[in-house]
Design an enzyme around this catalytic site. Structure first.
Site, PDB file in Angstrom:
ATOM      1  N   ARG A 108       0.849  -1.198   0.000  1.00 47.92           N
ATOM      2  CA  ARG A 108       0.000   0.000   0.000  1.00 47.92           C
ATOM      3  C   ARG A 108       0.889   1.254   0.000  1.00 47.92           C
ATOM      4  NH1 ARG A 108      -3.596  -1.417   5.160  1.00 47.92           N
ATOM      5  NH2 ARG A 108      -1.583  -2.323   5.724  1.00 47.92           N
ATOM      6  N   LYS A 164       2.497   1.629   7.291  1.00 47.93           N
ATOM      7  CA  LYS A 164       2.943   0.849   8.451  1.00 47.93           C
ATOM      8  C   LYS A 164       3.881   1.680   9.332  1.00 47.93           C
ATOM      9  CE  LYS A 164       1.376  -3.235   8.441  1.00 47.93           C
ATOM     10  NZ  LYS A 164       0.176  -3.524   9.242  1.00 47.93           N
ATOM     11  N   TYR A 186      -0.125   4.127  10.776  1.00 47.95           N
ATOM     12  CA  TYR A 186      -0.442   3.087  11.758  1.00 47.95           C
ATOM     13  C   TYR A 186       0.835   2.833  12.554  1.00 47.95           C
ATOM     14  CZ  TYR A 186      -4.673   1.494   9.202  1.00 47.95           C
ATOM     15  OH  TYR A 186      -5.897   1.401   8.614  1.00 47.95           O
ATOM     16  N   HIS A 200       0.744   1.183  16.107  1.00 51.25           N
ATOM     17  CA  HIS A 200       0.599   0.024  16.992  1.00 51.25           C
ATOM     18  C   HIS A 200       1.802  -0.053  17.943  1.00 51.25           C
ATOM     19  CE1 HIS A 200      -2.991  -1.448  15.037  1.00 51.25           C
ATOM     20  NE2 HIS A 200      -2.416  -1.233  13.870  1.00 51.25           N
ATOM     21  N   GLU A 215      -4.551   4.203  14.153  1.00 52.78           N
ATOM     22  CA  GLU A 215      -5.411   3.230  14.831  1.00 52.78           C
ATOM     23  C   GLU A 215      -6.107   3.780  16.074  1.00 52.78           C
ATOM     24  OE1 GLU A 215      -2.120   2.993  14.624  1.00 52.78           O
ATOM     25  OE2 GLU A 215      -1.239   2.520  16.564  1.00 52.78           O
ATOM     26  N   ASP A 252      -5.282 -11.308  14.110  1.00 48.31           N
ATOM     27  CA  ASP A 252      -4.361 -10.241  14.538  1.00 48.31           C
ATOM     28  C   ASP A 252      -4.537  -9.914  16.026  1.00 48.31           C
ATOM     29  OD1 ASP A 252      -6.852  -9.076  14.107  1.00 48.31           O
ATOM     30  OD2 ASP A 252      -6.008  -7.166  13.450  1.00 48.31           O
TER      31      ASP A 252
HETATM   32  N1  NAD Z   1      -6.710 -10.261   9.582  1.00 49.47           N
HETATM   33  C1  NAD Z   1      -6.807  -9.033   9.103  1.00 49.47           C
HETATM   34  O1  NAD Z   1      -6.205  -8.691   8.101  1.00 49.47           O
HETATM   35  C2  NAD Z   1      -7.744  -8.048   9.770  1.00 49.47           C
HETATM   36  C3  NAD Z   1      -8.089  -6.861   9.116  1.00 49.47           C
HETATM   37  C4  NAD Z   1      -9.005  -6.012   9.754  1.00 49.47           C
HETATM   38  C5  NAD Z   1      -9.511  -6.333  11.021  1.00 49.47           C
HETATM   39  N2  NAD Z   1      -9.103  -7.491  11.632  1.00 49.47           N
HETATM   40  C6  NAD Z   1      -9.631  -7.929  12.948  1.00 49.47           C
HETATM   41  O2  NAD Z   1     -10.970  -8.373  12.807  1.00 49.47           O
HETATM   42  C7  NAD Z   1     -11.610  -8.341  14.087  1.00 49.47           C
HETATM   43  C8  NAD Z   1     -12.976  -7.673  13.970  1.00 49.47           C
HETATM   44  O3  NAD Z   1     -12.811  -6.296  13.645  1.00 49.47           O
HETATM   45  P1  NAD Z   1     -14.062  -5.322  13.475  1.00 49.47           P
HETATM   46  O4  NAD Z   1     -13.531  -4.070  12.872  1.00 49.47           O
HETATM   47  O5  NAD Z   1     -15.189  -6.009  12.821  1.00 49.47           O
HETATM   48  O6  NAD Z   1     -14.456  -5.051  15.005  1.00 49.47           O
HETATM   49  P2  NAD Z   1     -15.865  -4.486  15.525  1.00 49.47           P
HETATM   50  O7  NAD Z   1     -15.593  -3.899  16.872  1.00 49.47           O
HETATM   51  O8  NAD Z   1     -16.512  -3.641  14.487  1.00 49.47           O
HETATM   52  O9  NAD Z   1     -16.768  -5.792  15.677  1.00 49.47           O
HETATM   53  C9  NAD Z   1     -16.523  -6.802  16.616  1.00 49.47           C
HETATM   54  C10 NAD Z   1     -17.843  -7.428  16.991  1.00 49.47           C
HETATM   55  O10 NAD Z   1     -17.572  -8.607  17.747  1.00 49.47           O
HETATM   56  C11 NAD Z   1     -18.630  -8.736  18.675  1.00 49.47           C
HETATM   57  N3  NAD Z   1     -18.234  -9.694  19.709  1.00 49.47           N
HETATM   58  C12 NAD Z   1     -17.380  -9.543  20.740  1.00 49.47           C
HETATM   59  N4  NAD Z   1     -17.294 -10.686  21.454  1.00 49.47           N
HETATM   60  C13 NAD Z   1     -18.119 -11.582  20.858  1.00 49.47           C
HETATM   61  C14 NAD Z   1     -18.483 -12.932  21.127  1.00 49.47           C
HETATM   62  N5  NAD Z   1     -17.960 -13.591  22.176  1.00 49.47           N
HETATM   63  N6  NAD Z   1     -19.360 -13.545  20.294  1.00 49.47           N
HETATM   64  C15 NAD Z   1     -19.892 -12.899  19.244  1.00 49.47           C
HETATM   65  N7  NAD Z   1     -19.594 -11.602  18.952  1.00 49.47           N
HETATM   66  C16 NAD Z   1     -18.710 -10.954  19.744  1.00 49.47           C
HETATM   67  C17 NAD Z   1     -18.842  -7.318  19.169  1.00 49.47           C
HETATM   68  O11 NAD Z   1     -20.119  -7.153  19.794  1.00 49.47           O
HETATM   69  C18 NAD Z   1     -18.722  -6.516  17.867  1.00 49.47           C
HETATM   70  O12 NAD Z   1     -19.981  -6.324  17.242  1.00 49.47           O
HETATM   71  C19 NAD Z   1     -10.624  -7.593  14.991  1.00 49.47           C
HETATM   72  O13 NAD Z   1      -9.906  -8.535  15.756  1.00 49.47           O
HETATM   73  C20 NAD Z   1      -9.716  -6.880  14.013  1.00 49.47           C
HETATM   74  O14 NAD Z   1      -8.459  -6.604  14.589  1.00 49.47           O
HETATM   75  C21 NAD Z   1      -8.221  -8.340  11.032  1.00 49.47           C
END
Ligand code: NAD
Length: 370
Positions: free
Chosen positions: A15, A75, A94, A96, A118, A270
């Site tokens: 990016r 990053k 970002y 972190h 972030e 992550d």
């Molecule tokens: N792998 C990647 O490349 C990548 C990229 C972006 C985000 N992420 C990760 O994805 C995850 C989700 O991000 P997001 O932006 O959607 O967060 P978000 O805060 O918008 O949504 C998280 C949801 O999870 C729900 N939740 C919490 N505990 C729960 C449980 N025990 N059972 C069911 N639901 C539950 C919450 O109520 C919330 O609605 C994060 O860990 C984020 O870091 C990873």
């Protein structure tokens, strides 16, 4: 202000922190933009496109750090850059900091103004500079799930949407936030049967109103999860518990009940992942199998689609970057609370509580530096 756009040097990062369209907006606001040679190539933007938008191309990061008042990255700066950052220089990216002590100590030492994407927080507690990447990862999770269901990739050999007279795949999405909602929309669009689980009743009420008919928003519980996972073809992990590691909601025992060749995509990897058997993987080697279930656990999913990710990210960052350049970091932070919440370090002081706590450092309330 003179704004510097650096080429990303972290592995697998294609990016770039500003598009040529963003440069044009910066120029229209009266700012100079210098871009490191080849910075946009990974996202499909040539040096010529930046020049046409009014930027100057510079060969080395050292010249950019020496010349610019604000540096933009995607990053966190890498160790080779730590000594190039100057006192009082604004670095907007970002960061972190919390899991990275050498980075944190380097930015205390260099006395710059570190504004972290972030932690920029919107009025309703949303994180506007994380949201676009969650949208990308959520949508991509279904693309990957559908791909690994194919027999060639070791999957069950199932078409996610089915066809006339043949049932579609069962998709379970755990977490109904940004990632989960985007994943569910994509899966529904392909025609899958989707269960979307969350713990927040208000959120479930909202999802029940807006999601298509083939999506079933439901209250998450261990019992329901056990039942749904048994019948699932694809399970997406999309939960977030603010400031904590993700709980392991799907155990190895539950995995044993799943069908051979079914797929899990743990987007929450992550934050440690929400499947007991999840281990982070890379784009180069994205999947492995446990109990005959394919695991996709790439921690930087948006990195696979840098063109989309760059445009989505810069759509979100540009208004803040313009405001910081127009007003200077201090006035911008005084007038815009979102920018204030982004301030992690100012002149050697740690102004973000989570970062100070992570390394037992002195925390200075951000208002005291404004
Ligand atoms: N792998 C990647 O490349 C990548 C990229 C972006 C985000 N992420 C990760 O994805 C995850 C989700 O991000 P997001 O932006 O959607 O967060 P978000 O805060 O918008 O949504 C998280 C949801 O999870 C729900 N939740 C919490 N505990 C729960 C449980 N025990 N059972 C069911 N639901 C539950 C919450 O109520 C919330 O609605 C994060 O860990 C984020 O870091 C990873």
């Amino acid at each position: 202000m003179k704004v510097g756009i650096l080429k990303e040097i972290k592995a697998e990062e294609n990016r770039v922190s500003m598009t040529p369209a963003g440069v044009e907006v910066m120029r229209a606001n009266g700012h100079d933009v210098v871009v490191e040679k080849a910075a946009g190539l990974g996202s499909g933007f040539s040096d010529e496109a930046y020049i046409a938008a009014g930027a100057k191309i510079i060969d080395t990061p050292a010249e950019i750090y020496a010349d610019c008042e604000m540096i933009m990255h995607v990053k966190e700066p890498q160790p080779s850059e730590y000594d190039l950052v100057r006192e009082g220089q604004i670095v907007f990216t970002y960061f972190h900091f919390a899991p990275d002590e050498p980075l944190t100590r380097a930015f205390i030492k260099n006395k710059s103004v570190a504004i972290a994407y972030e932690t920029v927080e919107g009025p309703s507690g949303d994180l506007p500079l994380l949201t676009p990447m969650s949208e990308v990862a959520g949508r991509m999770s279904i693309q990957e799930g559908a791909k690994y269901l194919e027999r060639y990739y070791g999957g069950r050999g199932l078409l996610m949407g089915g066809v006339t007279g043949v049932a579609p795949a069962n998709v379970v999405v755990i977490g109904g936030g940004v990632v989960g909602t985007n994943a569910a929309h994509m899966a529904c669009g392909l025609g899958a049967k989707v269960h979307l689980l969350d713990m927040n009743l208000d959120r479930l009420r909202y999802l029940s109103e807006i999601m298509p008919k083939n999506c079933f928003p439901m209250m998450s519980s261990p019992a329901l999860l056990r039942e749904l996972v048994m019948d699932a073809d694809v399970v997406i992990g999309a939960i977030l518990v603010a400031g904590a590691k993700a709980p392991k909601l799907v155990t190895r025992d539950m995995l044993k009940s799943m069908k051979k060749g079914s797929v899990i995509v743990d987007v929450a990897i992550d934050q440690g992942g929400c499947f007991e058997t999840s281990i982070p993987t890379t784009h180069g080697d994205p999947v492995y199998e446990v109990e005959d279930v394919i695991h996709y656990c790439v921690a930087n999913m948006p990195g696979a689609v840098p063109v989309t990710s760059t445009i989505a990210l810069t759509n979100a960052t540009l208004p803040y970057a313009v405001e910081i350049a127009n007003k200077g970091w201090k006035q911008a932070a005084i007038e815009n609370n979102a920018i204030k919440t982004g301030l992690n370090m100012v002149n050697g002081k740690v102004t973000y509580k989570g970062v100070a706590e992570a390394f037992d450092l002195e925390y200075v309330v951000v208002d005291n530096v404004l």
